[in-house]
Design an enzyme around this catalytic site. Structure first.
Site, PDB file in Angstrom:
ATOM      1  N   SER A  37       0.741  -1.105  -0.165  1.00  0.00           N
ATOM      2  CA  SER A  37       0.063   0.093  -0.042  1.00  0.00           C
ATOM      3  C   SER A  37       0.781   1.238   0.035  1.00  0.00           C
ATOM      4  CB  SER A  37      -0.777   0.082   1.018  1.00  0.00           C
ATOM      5  OG  SER A  37      -1.434   1.210   1.444  1.00  0.00           O
ATOM      6  N   TYR A  44      -2.323  -0.397  10.372  1.00  0.00           N
ATOM      7  CA  TYR A  44      -2.304  -0.866   9.002  1.00  0.00           C
ATOM      8  C   TYR A  44      -0.929  -0.470   8.252  1.00  0.00           C
ATOM      9  CZ  TYR A  44      -3.959  -0.942   4.332  1.00  0.00           C
ATOM     10  OH  TYR A  44      -4.201  -1.265   2.887  1.00  0.00           O
TER      11      TYR A  44
HETATM   12  P1  NDP Z   1     -11.418  -5.505  -0.429  1.00  0.00           P
HETATM   13  O1  NDP Z   1     -12.203  -5.724   0.926  1.00  0.00           O
HETATM   14  O2  NDP Z   1     -12.219  -5.799  -1.641  1.00  0.00           O
HETATM   15  O3  NDP Z   1     -10.577  -7.114  -0.622  1.00  0.00           O
HETATM   16  C1  NDP Z   1     -10.249  -7.643   0.671  1.00  0.00           C
HETATM   17  C2  NDP Z   1      -9.980  -9.356   0.076  1.00  0.00           C
HETATM   18  O4  NDP Z   1      -9.115  -9.952   1.251  1.00  0.00           O
HETATM   19  C3  NDP Z   1     -11.291  -9.765   0.070  1.00  0.00           C
HETATM   20  O5  NDP Z   1     -11.260 -10.767  -1.016  1.00  0.00           O
HETATM   21  C4  NDP Z   1     -11.390 -10.726   1.392  1.00  0.00           C
HETATM   22  O6  NDP Z   1     -12.243 -11.993   0.870  1.00  0.00           O
HETATM   23  C5  NDP Z   1      -9.587 -11.031   1.661  1.00  0.00           C
HETATM   24  N1  NDP Z   1      -9.577 -11.413   3.077  1.00  0.00           N
HETATM   25  C6  NDP Z   1      -9.681 -10.836   4.193  1.00  0.00           C
HETATM   26  N2  NDP Z   1      -9.437 -11.618   5.255  1.00  0.00           N
HETATM   27  C7  NDP Z   1      -9.079 -12.755   4.832  1.00  0.00           C
HETATM   28  C8  NDP Z   1      -8.581 -13.903   5.306  1.00  0.00           C
HETATM   29  N3  NDP Z   1      -8.419 -14.078   6.582  1.00  0.00           N
HETATM   30  N4  NDP Z   1      -8.309 -15.090   4.435  1.00  0.00           N
HETATM   31  C9  NDP Z   1      -8.399 -14.845   3.085  1.00  0.00           C
HETATM   32  N5  NDP Z   1      -8.899 -13.679   2.337  1.00  0.00           N
HETATM   33  C10 NDP Z   1      -9.056 -12.796   3.292  1.00  0.00           C
HETATM   34  O7  NDP Z   1     -10.129  -5.023  -0.510  1.00  0.00           O
HETATM   35  P2  NDP Z   1      -9.177  -4.315  -1.569  1.00  0.00           P
HETATM   36  O8  NDP Z   1      -9.438  -5.136  -2.889  1.00  0.00           O
HETATM   37  O9  NDP Z   1      -9.041  -2.912  -1.659  1.00  0.00           O
HETATM   38  O10 NDP Z   1      -7.932  -5.153  -0.655  1.00  0.00           O
HETATM   39  C11 NDP Z   1      -7.118  -5.803  -1.373  1.00  0.00           C
HETATM   40  C12 NDP Z   1      -5.307  -5.372  -0.961  1.00  0.00           C
HETATM   41  O11 NDP Z   1      -5.063  -4.112  -1.428  1.00  0.00           O
HETATM   42  C13 NDP Z   1      -5.585  -5.593   0.415  1.00  0.00           C
HETATM   43  O12 NDP Z   1      -4.178  -6.134   0.898  1.00  0.00           O
HETATM   44  C14 NDP Z   1      -5.365  -4.038   0.994  1.00  0.00           C
HETATM   45  O13 NDP Z   1      -4.551  -3.706   2.028  1.00  0.00           O
HETATM   46  C15 NDP Z   1      -4.707  -3.622  -0.300  1.00  0.00           C
HETATM   47  N6  NDP Z   1      -4.833  -1.997  -0.705  1.00  0.00           N
HETATM   48  C16 NDP Z   1      -6.051  -1.514  -0.816  1.00  0.00           C
HETATM   49  C17 NDP Z   1      -6.078  -0.210  -0.935  1.00  0.00           C
HETATM   50  C18 NDP Z   1      -7.580   0.575  -1.107  1.00  0.00           C
HETATM   51  O14 NDP Z   1      -7.659   1.723  -1.466  1.00  0.00           O
HETATM   52  N7  NDP Z   1      -8.554  -0.104  -1.787  1.00  0.00           N
HETATM   53  C19 NDP Z   1      -4.994   0.782  -1.103  1.00  0.00           C
HETATM   54  C20 NDP Z   1      -3.704   0.188  -0.346  1.00  0.00           C
HETATM   55  C21 NDP Z   1      -3.741  -1.250  -0.381  1.00  0.00           C
HETATM   56  P3  NDP Z   1     -13.012 -12.596   2.117  1.00  0.00           P
HETATM   57  O15 NDP Z   1     -13.806 -11.632   2.905  1.00  0.00           O
HETATM   58  O16 NDP Z   1     -14.218 -13.381   1.190  1.00  0.00           O
HETATM   59  O17 NDP Z   1     -12.266 -13.670   2.965  1.00  0.00           O
END
Ligand code: NDP
Length: 241
Positions: free
Chosen positions: A139, A152
């Site tokens: 990030s 975070y």
């Molecule tokens: P979302 O919330 O849309 O996606 C997060 C994903 O992580 C979901 O598919 C969720 O699936 C999965 N997840 C959470 N906990 C678990 C777990 N214990 N096991 C397996 N899967 C898990 O957010 P983003 O797409 O934005 O996030 C994706 C990545 O991008 C993250 O690492 C986030 O920190 C990073 N990021 C995002 C930013 C933003 O502004 N959106 C900025 C910077 C970084 P489920 O709940 O079904 O398990």
């Protein structure tokens, strides 16, 4: 184009889902993992209906056994894993003095331990083949500390540190860190301090970029020849400042 076997964690929404769709459209076989299997099933149905190659498995990245099974199933079916994208993440924001210790632990478990579990699960097979690519989603929070995202930021800085160390150790395996800025996804929809999360959501909605920009950056790293390691990519909204 070489067809790769690509595993994506956190593929049930946002960046992970969009990346899986992007790489499947590029001709790769994608294996989607997350806890919400109804969402994974729908994406895989969409992709296969479009003639693309995809499968899914339930995955909890906080559980090493679950991550190992995710990787081992793919190895058993395809004989190799070419790319692992450690994308799963959570961001329940609040000030440190709110003492939301459960949220701190969840961020450490998903954002940091989850990435380490992915590395532990796939590294032996990639090392044996002297080939492979591990892509960790960090990030812009990995580059500066901002309250109320202190824990975070700490987890994402740690992801960058682990990635850099892995890259130094690995002469045959490519390691890429992809660092998104504000991106319109469901990240702010779960957990954290309500007011803070609402403010973050409004910010992401107003200046945030589409997840497709992150998927394309990941696709660029995947598409490079074996000898080229795209070590780090930052993609953020122009208006993020
Ligand atoms: P979302 O919330 O849309 O996606 C997060 C994903 O992580 C979901 O598919 C969720 O699936 C999965 N997840 C959470 N906990 C678990 C777990 N214990 N096991 C397996 N899967 C898990 O957010 P983003 O797409 O934005 O996030 C994706 C990545 O991008 C993250 O690492 C986030 O920190 C990073 N990021 C995002 C930013 C933003 O502004 N959106 C900025 C910077 C970084 P489920 O709940 O079904 O398990």
């Amino acid at each position: 184009m070489t067809r790769k076997i690509v595993l994506v964690t956190g593929a049930s929404s946002g960046i992970g889902e969009t990346t899986a769709r992007h790489l499947a459209a590029a001709g790769h076989h994608v294996v989607l993992g997350a806890r919400r299997t109804d969402r994974l099933k729908q994406t895989v149905a969409d992709l296969t209906a479009a003639g693309q190659s995809a499968e899914y498995a339930q995955l909890d990245v906080t559980d090493l056994t679950s991550v190992q099974a995710f990787v081992d199933d793919a190895l058993a079916r395809h004989g190799r894993v070419d790319v692992l994208i450690n994308n799963a993440g959570v961001m329940p924001l609040a000030r440190l003095d709110a003492l939301r210790v459960d949220d701190w632990n969840q961020m450490i478990d998903v954002n940091l331990r989850g990435v380490l579990h992915g590395i532990a699960a796939v590294l032996p097979a990639m090392s044996a083949r002297k080939d492979g690519h591990i892509i960790n989603v960090a990030s812009t929070a990995a580059y500066r500390v901002d309250s109320p995202g202190v824990v975070y930021c700490a987890t994402k800085m740690a992801v960058r540190a682990v990635s850099e160390g892995l890259r130094q150790e690995s002469k045959d395996i490519r390691v890429t860190v992809v660092s998104p800025g504000f991106t319109r996804t469901e990240l702010t929809h779960r957990g954290g301090d309500t007011q803070t999360q609402e403010a973050m959501r409004a910010l992401a909605e107003s200046v945030g970029i589409d997840a497709s920009s992150i998927a394309e950056a990941i696709g660029y790293a995947v598409a490079q020849p074996d000898g080229v390691d795209v070590s780090e990519i930052v993609v953020q909204a122009t208006a993020q400042g």
